[in-house]
Design a protein around this motif. Structure first.
Motif, short mmCIF file in Angstrom:
data_model
loop_
_atom_site.label_atom_id
_atom_site.label_comp_id
_atom_site.label_asym_id
_atom_site.label_seq_id
_atom_site.Cartn_x
_atom_site.Cartn_y
_atom_site.Cartn_z
N ILE A 145 22.01 10.51 41.35
CA ILE A 145 22.43 11.54 42.21
C ILE A 145 23.21 10.62 43.48
O ILE A 145 22.48 9.69 43.87
CB ILE A 145 21.27 12.37 42.83
CG1 ILE A 145 20.54 13.06 41.58
CG2 ILE A 145 21.59 13.44 43.78
CD1 ILE A 145 21.42 14.10 40.76
N ASN A 146 24.17 11.06 43.83
CA ASN A 146 24.84 10.26 45.03
C ASN A 146 24.12 10.54 46.29
O ASN A 146 23.36 11.29 46.72
CB ASN A 146 26.25 10.81 45.29
CG ASN A 146 26.46 12.09 45.95
OD1 ASN A 146 26.36 12.00 47.22
ND2 ASN A 146 26.28 13.12 45.45
N ARG A 147 24.00 9.31 47.21
CA ARG A 147 23.49 9.20 48.28
C ARG A 147 23.98 9.92 49.46
O ARG A 147 23.13 10.13 50.32
CB ARG A 147 23.47 7.82 48.68
CG ARG A 147 22.88 6.64 47.84
CD ARG A 147 22.67 5.25 48.53
NE ARG A 147 22.07 4.24 47.57
CZ ARG A 147 21.66 3.02 47.72
NH1 ARG A 147 21.82 2.77 49.22
NH2 ARG A 147 21.06 2.29 46.79
N PHE A 148 24.96 10.61 49.36
CA PHE A 148 25.49 11.71 50.38
C PHE A 148 24.80 12.86 50.27
O PHE A 148 24.19 13.44 51.25
CB PHE A 148 26.93 11.93 50.13
CG PHE A 148 27.67 10.80 50.61
CD1 PHE A 148 28.00 10.60 51.83
CD2 PHE A 148 28.53 10.21 49.43
CE1 PHE A 148 28.91 9.33 52.22
CE2 PHE A 148 29.32 8.96 49.76
CZ PHE A 148 29.62 8.59 51.15
N THR A 149 24.10 13.39 48.97
CA THR A 149 23.64 14.30 48.67
C THR A 149 22.16 14.41 48.96
O THR A 149 21.50 15.16 49.59
CB THR A 149 23.88 14.82 47.23
OG1 THR A 149 25.41 15.19 47.27
CG2 THR A 149 23.10 16.31 46.99
N ASP A 156 20.49 6.17 41.96
CA ASP A 156 21.62 7.03 42.69
C ASP A 156 23.09 6.27 41.95
O ASP A 156 23.95 6.42 42.64
CB ASP A 156 21.48 6.60 44.19
CG ASP A 156 21.28 5.07 44.42
OD1 ASP A 156 21.40 4.41 43.86
OD2 ASP A 156 20.96 4.88 45.50
N GLU A 157 22.83 5.50 40.91
CA GLU A 157 24.24 4.67 40.41
C GLU A 157 24.07 5.08 39.02
O GLU A 157 22.88 4.61 38.27
CB GLU A 157 24.28 3.27 40.75
CG GLU A 157 24.49 2.80 42.11
CD GLU A 157 24.65 1.42 42.44
OE1 GLU A 157 24.18 0.72 41.34
OE2 GLU A 157 24.68 1.07 43.41
N LEU A 176 23.49 11.42 32.00
CA LEU A 176 24.11 12.63 32.31
C LEU A 176 25.09 12.33 33.08
O LEU A 176 24.81 11.78 34.10
CB LEU A 176 23.06 13.63 32.88
CG LEU A 176 23.45 15.17 32.99
CD1 LEU A 176 22.26 15.94 33.49
CD2 LEU A 176 24.50 15.30 33.98
N PHE A 177 26.40 12.46 32.66
CA PHE A 177 27.61 12.01 33.57
C PHE A 177 28.02 13.41 34.36
O PHE A 177 28.68 14.37 33.84
CB PHE A 177 28.67 11.84 32.85
CG PHE A 177 29.80 10.98 33.34
CD1 PHE A 177 29.87 9.54 33.23
CD2 PHE A 177 30.73 11.72 33.93
CE1 PHE A 177 31.13 9.08 33.87
CE2 PHE A 177 31.66 10.93 34.74
CZ PHE A 177 31.96 9.61 34.66
N ASP A 178 27.36 13.68 35.52
CA ASP A 178 27.73 14.42 36.38
C ASP A 178 29.13 14.08 37.14
O ASP A 178 28.93 13.12 38.12
CB ASP A 178 26.61 14.81 37.39
CG ASP A 178 26.83 16.04 38.32
OD1 ASP A 178 27.99 15.99 38.97
OD2 ASP A 178 25.98 16.96 38.33
N GLY A 185 29.83 8.95 44.36
CA GLY A 185 29.28 7.81 44.25
C GLY A 185 30.02 6.80 43.86
O GLY A 185 29.66 5.77 43.12
N GLY A 186 31.27 6.66 44.25
CA GLY A 186 32.20 5.63 44.11
C GLY A 186 33.58 5.77 43.45
O GLY A 186 34.31 5.18 43.41
N GLY A 187 33.50 6.98 42.89
CA GLY A 187 34.69 7.59 42.06
C GLY A 187 35.12 6.89 40.84
O GLY A 187 34.27 6.37 40.23
N ASN A 188 36.49 6.42 40.61
CA ASN A 188 36.98 5.81 39.45
C ASN A 188 36.28 6.36 38.33
O ASN A 188 35.88 5.50 37.21
CB ASN A 188 36.41 4.28 39.59
CG ASN A 188 37.25 3.32 38.81
OD1 ASN A 188 38.41 3.85 38.36
ND2 ASN A 188 36.69 1.95 38.43
N ILE A 189 36.43 7.84 38.23
CA ILE A 189 35.75 8.54 36.96
C ILE A 189 36.18 8.07 35.69
O ILE A 189 35.53 7.85 34.67
CB ILE A 189 35.97 9.96 37.29
CG1 ILE A 189 35.29 10.35 38.67
CG2 ILE A 189 35.62 10.77 36.12
CD1 ILE A 189 35.81 11.76 39.07
#
Length: 268
Positions: A145-149, A156-157, A176-178, A185-189
């Motif tokens: 879960i990203n740290r912004f949320t 968180d990574e 689980l690839f959300d 959390g950093g992009g580059n999907i």
């Protein structure tokens, strides 16, 4: 690739029990939702059967609101017994609902506890959970879960989630690839899909930054689905987004991206 409707997020215009039929009428073949536990499994089973739907995923239980275990207990030191009790409940529900994926929620790092200690607790709890799961064909997934949320999440990574799965080395454990959380959390999907391909056992989609349906934000979803196709991903994709309008009006993105729906379904 098969799309399923997350009934916590979609069709919220309706009572929960009515969302199953609404999802089926909208062309979904499967559903997921994080918290089945307020309902008897037999009731959920009947709603699934009556709608012809597959239960795809459930989460492990959360604890009391405001507590470190509100969003899971697997990575919360001192809550090992809460995790074990909850996990056995989730295994029972998964068996009765024929769900093949359990999202093991890590939870928040309590005040005064290091992330290193939380990570060690998560690994220990997962090792135990895999032993309990071994007789079944249910897989366990970890979601970062990203740290912004959620700034205090134990996990968180997504690369950390994959490292844990690699260390425990079980075919019943993956990530689980959300896509929304990966972007935040950093992009580059696309590169991360390629790098983590062997660990991805479930995917969830929402656009960023507002978490509406694909096509409403900054993520190039046509490229995302192309990349998932390239790596041979053939499992479910959960639609876990807040519709920007009504649920039915929000579903047009499926046709825009060329994703098929089941049989003779209602136009949206």
């Amino acid at each position: 690739m098969k799309l399923d409707a997350n009934l916590k997020w979609l069709f919220t215009e309706l009572p929960f029990e009515a969302r199953f039929e609404a999802a089926a009428n909208a062309g979904f073949e499967g559903v997921e939702y994080p918290n089945p536990y307020p309902f008897e499994a037999s009731r959920l089973r009947a709603w699934l059967d009556n709608s012809g739907l597959t239960q795809v995923l459930i989460n492990t239980p959360g604890g009391p609101a405001g507590s470190p275990t509100e969003f899971g207990s697997a990575g919360v030191p001192g809550s090992e017994q809460e995790f074990r009790t909850g996990f056995l409940t989730s295994l029972d529900y998964a068996e009765r609902l024929n769900a093949r994926v359990i999202h093991v929620m890590a939870g928040n790092v309590p005040a005064g506890i290091s992330r290193r200690r939380a990570a060690a607790t998560l690994v220990s709890n997962l090792s135990w959970a895999l032993e309990q799961s071994r007789p079944s064909d249910t897989v366990l997934v970890l979601e970062a879960i990203n740290r912004f949320t959620m700034p205090n999440q134990s996990l968180d990574e997504i690369e950390h989630a994959a490292e844990i799965a690699a260390a425990l080395n079980s075919p019943q454990l993956g990530v689980l690839f959300d896509v929304y959380h990966v972007q935040r959390g950093g992009g580059n999907i696309l590169e991360r899909i390629r790098q983590l391909a062997s660990w991805i056992l479930h995917v969830q989609v929402a656009d960023s930054p507002l978490r509406h349906e694909p096509g409403t934000g900054e993520i190039a979803y046509s490229a995302v689905f192309d990349e998932l196709d390239k790596i041979g991903y053939d499992r479910w994709i959960g639609c876990e987004y807040t519709p920007s309008t009504s649920t039915l009006e929000s579903l047009g993105w499926r046709e825009h991206l060329g994703l098929s729906r089941r049989g003779d379904v209602h136009n949206v």
